[in-house]
Design a protein around this motif. Structure first.
Motif, PDB file in Angstrom:
ATOM      1  N   ILE A 172       0.820  -1.009   0.072  1.00 32.41           N
ATOM      2  CA  ILE A 172       0.025  -0.136   0.079  1.00 32.41           C
ATOM      3  C   ILE A 172       0.945   1.312   0.001  1.00 32.41           C
ATOM      4  CG2 ILE A 172      -0.174  -0.027   2.456  1.00 32.41           C
ATOM      5  CD1 ILE A 172      -2.871   1.445  -0.041  1.00 32.41           C
ATOM      6  N   ILE A 173       2.082   1.200   0.609  1.00 33.84           N
ATOM      7  CA  ILE A 173       3.016   2.350   0.631  1.00 33.84           C
ATOM      8  C   ILE A 173       3.384   2.687  -0.691  1.00 33.84           C
ATOM      9  CG2 ILE A 173       5.396   3.239   1.390  1.00 33.84           C
ATOM     10  CD1 ILE A 173       4.900   1.589   4.048  1.00 33.84           C
ATOM     11  N   TYR A 174       3.885   1.587  -1.735  1.00 34.99           N
ATOM     12  CA  TYR A 174       4.188   1.885  -2.854  1.00 34.99           C
ATOM     13  C   TYR A 174       2.857   2.401  -3.669  1.00 34.99           C
ATOM     14  CZ  TYR A 174       8.515  -0.815  -2.580  1.00 34.99           C
ATOM     15  OH  TYR A 174       9.618  -1.304  -2.444  1.00 34.99           O
ATOM     16  N   HIS A 175       1.661   1.986  -3.380  1.00 39.55           N
ATOM     17  CA  HIS A 175       0.468   2.447  -4.191  1.00 39.55           C
ATOM     18  C   HIS A 175       0.310   3.783  -3.882  1.00 39.55           C
ATOM     19  CE1 HIS A 175      -3.887   1.435  -5.147  1.00 39.55           C
ATOM     20  NE2 HIS A 175      -3.342   2.070  -6.107  1.00 39.55           N
ATOM     21  N   ILE A 176       0.485   4.274  -2.758  1.00 39.56           N
ATOM     22  CA  ILE A 176       0.227   5.695  -2.497  1.00 39.56           C
ATOM     23  C   ILE A 176       1.261   6.564  -3.176  1.00 39.56           C
ATOM     24  CG2 ILE A 176       0.308   7.461  -0.738  1.00 39.56           C
ATOM     25  CD1 ILE A 176      -0.933   5.408   1.230  1.00 39.56           C
ATOM     26  N   ALA A 177       2.535   5.945  -3.195  1.00 45.55           N
ATOM     27  CA  ALA A 177       3.509   6.720  -3.871  1.00 45.55           C
ATOM     28  C   ALA A 177       3.225   6.858  -5.318  1.00 45.55           C
ATOM     29  CB  ALA A 177       5.020   6.140  -3.692  1.00 45.55           C
ATOM     30  N   GLY A 178       2.873   5.814  -5.882  1.00 42.98           N
ATOM     31  CA  GLY A 178       2.395   5.982  -7.467  1.00 42.98           C
ATOM     32  C   GLY A 178       1.367   6.753  -7.671  1.00 42.98           C
ATOM     33  N   LEU A 179       0.196   6.826  -6.771  1.00 44.71           N
ATOM     34  CA  LEU A 179      -0.693   7.669  -6.788  1.00 44.71           C
ATOM     35  C   LEU A 179      -0.326   9.122  -6.880  1.00 44.71           C
ATOM     36  CD1 LEU A 179      -3.591   5.934  -5.142  1.00 44.71           C
ATOM     37  CD2 LEU A 179      -3.416   6.292  -7.613  1.00 44.71           C
ATOM     38  N   VAL A 180       0.420   9.530  -5.942  1.00 47.26           N
ATOM     39  CA  VAL A 180       0.641  10.874  -5.339  1.00 47.26           C
ATOM     40  C   VAL A 180       1.883  11.446  -6.289  1.00 47.26           C
ATOM     41  CG1 VAL A 180       1.287  12.552  -3.586  1.00 47.26           C
ATOM     42  CG2 VAL A 180      -0.023  10.727  -3.044  1.00 47.26           C
ATOM     43  N   GLY A 181       2.842  10.433  -6.689  1.00 49.01           N
ATOM     44  CA  GLY A 181       3.819  10.999  -7.355  1.00 49.01           C
ATOM     45  C   GLY A 181       3.438  11.176  -8.712  1.00 49.01           C
ATOM     46  N   GLN A 182       2.652  10.667  -9.412  1.00 52.47           N
ATOM     47  CA  GLN A 182       2.583  11.044 -10.886  1.00 52.47           C
ATOM     48  C   GLN A 182       1.054  10.438 -11.238  1.00 52.47           C
ATOM     49  OE1 GLN A 182       5.917  10.735 -13.816  1.00 52.47           O
ATOM     50  NE2 GLN A 182       6.342   9.085 -12.397  1.00 52.47           N
ATOM     51  N   ARG A 183       0.531   9.332 -10.875  1.00 55.20           N
ATOM     52  CA  ARG A 183      -0.620   8.813 -11.464  1.00 55.20           C
ATOM     53  C   ARG A 183      -1.997   9.684 -11.207  1.00 55.20           C
ATOM     54  NH1 ARG A 183       0.401   4.109 -10.287  1.00 55.20           N
ATOM     55  NH2 ARG A 183      -1.270   3.739  -8.541  1.00 55.20           N
ATOM     56  N   LEU A 184      -2.119  10.282 -10.318  1.00 52.87           N
ATOM     57  CA  LEU A 184      -3.308  11.148 -10.140  1.00 52.87           C
ATOM     58  C   LEU A 184      -3.181  12.557 -11.063  1.00 52.87           C
ATOM     59  CD1 LEU A 184      -3.866  11.085  -6.403  1.00 52.87           C
ATOM     60  CD2 LEU A 184      -5.086  10.016  -8.198  1.00 52.87           C
ATOM     61  N   TRP A 185      -1.985  12.692 -11.528  1.00 56.77           N
ATOM     62  CA  TRP A 185      -1.863  14.058 -12.306  1.00 56.77           C
ATOM     63  C   TRP A 185      -1.927  13.491 -13.785  1.00 56.77           C
ATOM     64  CZ3 TRP A 185      -2.719  16.549  -8.322  1.00 56.77           C
ATOM     65  CH2 TRP A 185      -2.230  16.375  -6.921  1.00 56.77           C
ATOM     66  N   PHE A 186      -1.313  12.613 -14.278  1.00 59.25           N
ATOM     67  CA  PHE A 186      -1.067  12.250 -15.574  1.00 59.25           C
ATOM     68  C   PHE A 186      -1.787  10.991 -16.188  1.00 59.25           C
ATOM     69  CE2 PHE A 186       2.971  14.232 -14.018  1.00 59.25           C
ATOM     70  CZ  PHE A 186       2.786  15.283 -15.079  1.00 59.25           C
ATOM     71  N   TYR A 187      -3.215  10.582 -15.209  1.00 58.09           N
ATOM     72  CA  TYR A 187      -3.756   9.461 -15.657  1.00 58.09           C
ATOM     73  C   TYR A 187      -4.251   9.349 -16.925  1.00 58.09           C
ATOM     74  CZ  TYR A 187      -7.270   5.551 -15.753  1.00 58.09           C
ATOM     75  OH  TYR A 187      -7.987   4.610 -15.940  1.00 58.09           O
ATOM     76  N   ASN A 188      -4.581  10.507 -17.291  1.00 56.03           N
ATOM     77  CA  ASN A 188      -5.050  10.569 -19.020  1.00 56.03           C
ATOM     78  C   ASN A 188      -4.024  10.197 -20.065  1.00 56.03           C
ATOM     79  OD1 ASN A 188      -7.912  11.020 -18.378  1.00 56.03           O
ATOM     80  ND2 ASN A 188      -7.596  13.320 -18.091  1.00 56.03           N
TER      81      ASN A 188
END
Length: 265
Positions: A172-188
Motif C-alpha cells: 500500500i505504501i508503494y501504491h500511495i507513492a505511485g498515485l501521489v507521485g504521478q498517476r493522479l496528475w497524468f492518468y489521462n
C-alpha cells in the motif's frame, strides 16, 4: 481426448513488452539466472497465448509510463485475462526515474483474474524519452545505470530461487507513492492510445522502418507520406530507430535516441 487443454507445465516463461530494449534486457537477465533454457517472448509474439496457457510460472515485464501501465500492456492483460488464472506471476517494472507501484499496477489486475502474485521488482534504466531534455545523461552514466540494474536483477533472481522473492511495488505504501507521485496528475496520458505522434515528412527518407517496428500498426504510407492512425502506445520504438530523426511525440525535436544497445556494446 486430443482437444483437451493440456495441463500447464512447471517451466518458467518470460513475457514482456519493450520499446527501446530496456525491459527486454531486464527480463532476459532475470529469467536466464533462474532457468537458462526458459522461453522469453514478447507479448507481440504470434504464439504468446499458447505459451501462456501451457506454462505455470510466469515472469511478466513492462516499462512504466507516468506511474501507469502502457495502454498496450493493460489491453494485453484484459484480452487474455482467463489465461492468467492460477498462474504464479512475478512482475518486473522498468522506469527512467520513478514508478511508485509500477509492479503493483499489473498485480492488482492480475489478482482480480485469479493469478498468484509471487513478487515484484522495479528497475531503474536509461531514459527512453528521446524528444524531451529531462533525464538525459552521458553515455558513461547510462552504462553505470545498466551495471547497477544488472546487479540488482541478479540478486533478485537469487532470492527468487531461494523462495524469498522481492516484493517491490506491491504494498500500500508503494501504491500511495505511485498515485501521489504521478498517476493522479497524468492518468489521462495512458488511459487511451495517443494521437500526438508526429512525422516530419520533409526529413523522412521513406525507409519504412517505423512501420515495421510499430507494435500498434499505427503508421502507414499514404500518397508517399508516413501518416499515423492515432493509436500510439508511447513506446518510443519508432522514434528511437528512425535514422532521419523525423518522428516526435512529446517534444518538437529528437534530442537523443536512447537505444539500450548504445550502453551494453
Amino acid at each position: 481426448m486430443q482437444n483437451k487443454i493440456k495441463e500447464a507445465k512447471s517451466n518458467m516463461l518470460g513475457i514482456y513488452f519493450s520499446g527501446t530494449g530496456n525491459t527486454k534486457y531486464c527480463i532476459d537477465k532475470f529469467v536466464k539466472n533462474i532457468e537458462s533454457d526458459a522461453k522469453i517472448l514478447s507479448i507481440e509474439s504470434e504464439n504468446i497465448k499458447e505459451e501462456l496457457l501451457n506454462n505455470k510460472d510466469i515472469v511478466f515485464a513492462y516499462p512504466i509510463y507516468y506511474s501507469s501501465l502502457p495502454k498496450i500492456v493493460r489491453d494485453f492483460i484484459l484480452n487474455n485475462k482467463d489465461l492468467f488464472k492460477n498462474k504464479n506471476v512475478f512482475i518486473i517494472a522498468t522506469m527512467g526515474l520513478f514508478s511508485g507501484d509500477g509492479a503493483g499496477c499489473s498485480a492488482r489486475i492480475l489478482k482480480k483474474y485469479g493469478a498468484n502474485i509471487m513478487g515484484g521488482l522495479q528497475v531503474k534504466m536509461p531514459d527512453c524519452i528521446a524528444d524531451v531534455k529531462a533525464l538525459k545523461r552521458s553515455k558513461e552514466e547510462n552504462k553505470q545505470i545498466i551495471l547497477k540494474a544488472e546487479s540488482k536483477i541478479i540478486n533478485a533472481a537469487q532470492k527468487y530461487k531461494n523462495n524469498a522473492p522481492t516484493k517491490e511495488g506491491l504494498s500500500i505504501i508503494y501504491h500511495i507513492a505511485g498515485l501521489v507521485g504521478q498517476r493522479l496528475w497524468f492518468y489521462n496520458k495512458t488511459k487511451e492510445y495517443s494521437s500526438k505522434l508526429k512525422v516530419d515528412n520533409n526529413k523522412c527518407t521513406k525507409c519504412n522502418r517505423c512501420i515495421s517496428l510499430c507494435p500498434m500498426n499505427n503508421l502507414k504510407v499514404i500518397d508517399n507520406k508516413i501518416n499515423t492512425k492515432n493509436k500510439c502506445t508511447m513506446c518510443y520504438r519508432c522514434i528511437t530507430n528512425c535514422p532521419a530523426k523525423a518522428i516526435t511525440l512529446l517534444g518538437k525535436n529528437v534530442i537523443e535516441q536512447n537505444n539500450i544497445n548504445n550502453y551494453i556494446n
